[in-house]
Design an enzyme around this catalytic site. Sequence first.
Site, PDB file in Angstrom:
ATOM      1  N   HIS A  19       0.837  -1.214   0.000  1.00 31.32           N
ATOM      2  CA  HIS A  19       0.000   0.000   0.000  1.00 31.32           C
ATOM      3  C   HIS A  19       0.867   1.258   0.000  1.00 31.32           C
ATOM      4  CE1 HIS A  19      -4.190   1.630   0.738  1.00 31.32           C
ATOM      5  NE2 HIS A  19      -3.424   2.694   0.628  1.00 31.32           N
ATOM      6  N   HIS A  21       1.193   4.827  -2.553  1.00 29.91           N
ATOM      7  CA  HIS A  21       0.758   5.566  -3.738  1.00 29.91           C
ATOM      8  C   HIS A  21       1.960   6.223  -4.408  1.00 29.91           C
ATOM      9  CE1 HIS A  21      -3.584   5.267  -2.855  1.00 29.91           C
ATOM     10  NE2 HIS A  21      -3.166   5.206  -1.605  1.00 29.91           N
ATOM     11  N   HIS A 203      -9.746   0.467  -1.905  1.00 27.85           N
ATOM     12  CA  HIS A 203      -9.746   1.072  -0.571  1.00 27.85           C
ATOM     13  C   HIS A 203     -11.156   0.923   0.028  1.00 27.85           C
ATOM     14  CE1 HIS A 203      -6.069   3.071  -1.756  1.00 27.85           C
ATOM     15  NE2 HIS A 203      -6.019   3.829  -0.692  1.00 27.85           N
ATOM     16  N   GLU A 206     -11.880   2.993   5.751  1.00 29.50           N
ATOM     17  CA  GLU A 206     -10.934   3.962   6.305  1.00 29.50           C
ATOM     18  C   GLU A 206     -11.734   5.158   6.822  1.00 29.50           C
ATOM     19  OE1 GLU A 206      -8.681   6.100   3.388  1.00 29.50           O
ATOM     20  OE2 GLU A 206      -7.155   6.767   4.818  1.00 29.50           O
ATOM     21  N   ASP A 284       1.072   4.042   2.827  1.00 27.70           N
ATOM     22  CA  ASP A 284       0.105   4.908   2.149  1.00 27.70           C
ATOM     23  C   ASP A 284       0.814   6.068   1.426  1.00 27.70           C
ATOM     24  OD1 ASP A 284      -2.482   5.310   1.333  1.00 27.70           O
ATOM     25  OD2 ASP A 284      -3.209   6.147   3.214  1.00 27.70           O
ATOM     26  N   ASP A 285       1.176   7.117   2.152  1.00 26.75           N
ATOM     27  CA  ASP A 285       1.798   8.308   1.547  1.00 26.75           C
ATOM     28  C   ASP A 285       2.875   8.875   2.464  1.00 26.75           C
ATOM     29  OD1 ASP A 285      -0.127   8.750  -0.780  1.00 26.75           O
ATOM     30  OD2 ASP A 285      -1.518   8.758   0.923  1.00 26.75           O
TER      31      ASP A 285
HETATM   32 ZN   LIG Z   1      -4.203   4.622   0.128  1.00 27.16          ZN
END
Ligand SMILES: [Zn+2]
Length: 349
Positions: A19, A21, A203, A206, A284-285
């Site tokens: 996961h 991006h 996704h 969340e 994630d980021d």
């Molecule tokens: Zn994500």
Amino acid sequence: METPTSARRLDRLPKAHLHLHFTGSMRHPTLVELAAEHGIHLPQALVEEWPPRLRATDERGWFRFQRLYDIARSVLRRPEDVYRLLREAAEDERAAGSGWLEIQVDPSGYASLFDGLTATLELFLDAARAAERETGVHVGLMVAANRTRHPLDAKVLARLARQYAGRGVVSFGLNNDERRGRALEFEGAFRIARRAGLLSAPHGGELQGPRSVRECLDVLDADRIGHGVRAVEDPRLVERIAERGVTLEVCPTSNVGLGVYDDLGQLPLRTLFDAGVPVALGTDDPLLFGPRLVEQYRIAREVLGFSDPELAELARMSVRGSGAPESLRKELLAGVDAWLAADPEPVGD
Ligand SMILES: [Zn+2]
């Protein structure tokens, strides 16, 4: 908690990262450098005040997160910027002990710059192969549709992804604000992707609760779910996820960074793990949240009390849930066993 005098190094634990991006994987110094090179003004939240304080549990907070994300995307202008981003992402994976990176790309965000969707995806694929050659970390692509756009756009992306199934694209995802665009609207796109042999990895769970996770399971036939943590609000749903062996891509510092949980201690990782749910830790980021992959395992160990055999199991689950080829999965799983079999090293730096 007592400070251990010896420990197995988490950066030596072989694992897979499922996961991450594309834009959000950028190193912060690279963002600052490319912005200067291209004459792009960055807001303070991306310079002196980095990492930004975010809270995306309301629409305004999510809008701010997206705005910072769009600014970050705008510094990637030339093909060489794309090659650099993927090379650095793969270097960071190698440093974290990760042998497989499955990175999420949405070519629509860059299509106008790089001559259309197909040429953009081919650029990403070529940059992924170059990063692989330079670092030894294997890189697969997840083509991900944006749920705030029309479901027909997602179908276009699914057909594009289908053409590259088995040639670098391994999975199909769905991202952006869960409050806009329900999973069930994207059934058609996911059907195309699954028939092509791509893993279904939307996704869900969340920003929205159990219903969003159920839609990913029942309508999109998910193999994995991005986040999915809010499934814990429905114990029966957690049982179903465990029974089906669907992997949840849990991203601790992202969940706290976006305000899904107030602090790391509230993460339901232990609940999910003990219920037999496969979990793959992810970042994630990191461009917007800071910590990278090895930190997520450190949080499991130091904040949530995971033992070394449990951390090894988390690593195995990340490998098993991945789209990596069988030979690489075997190699990584054997590496996990070797990590656990070796004696802990003295702590000290
Ligand atoms: Zn994500």
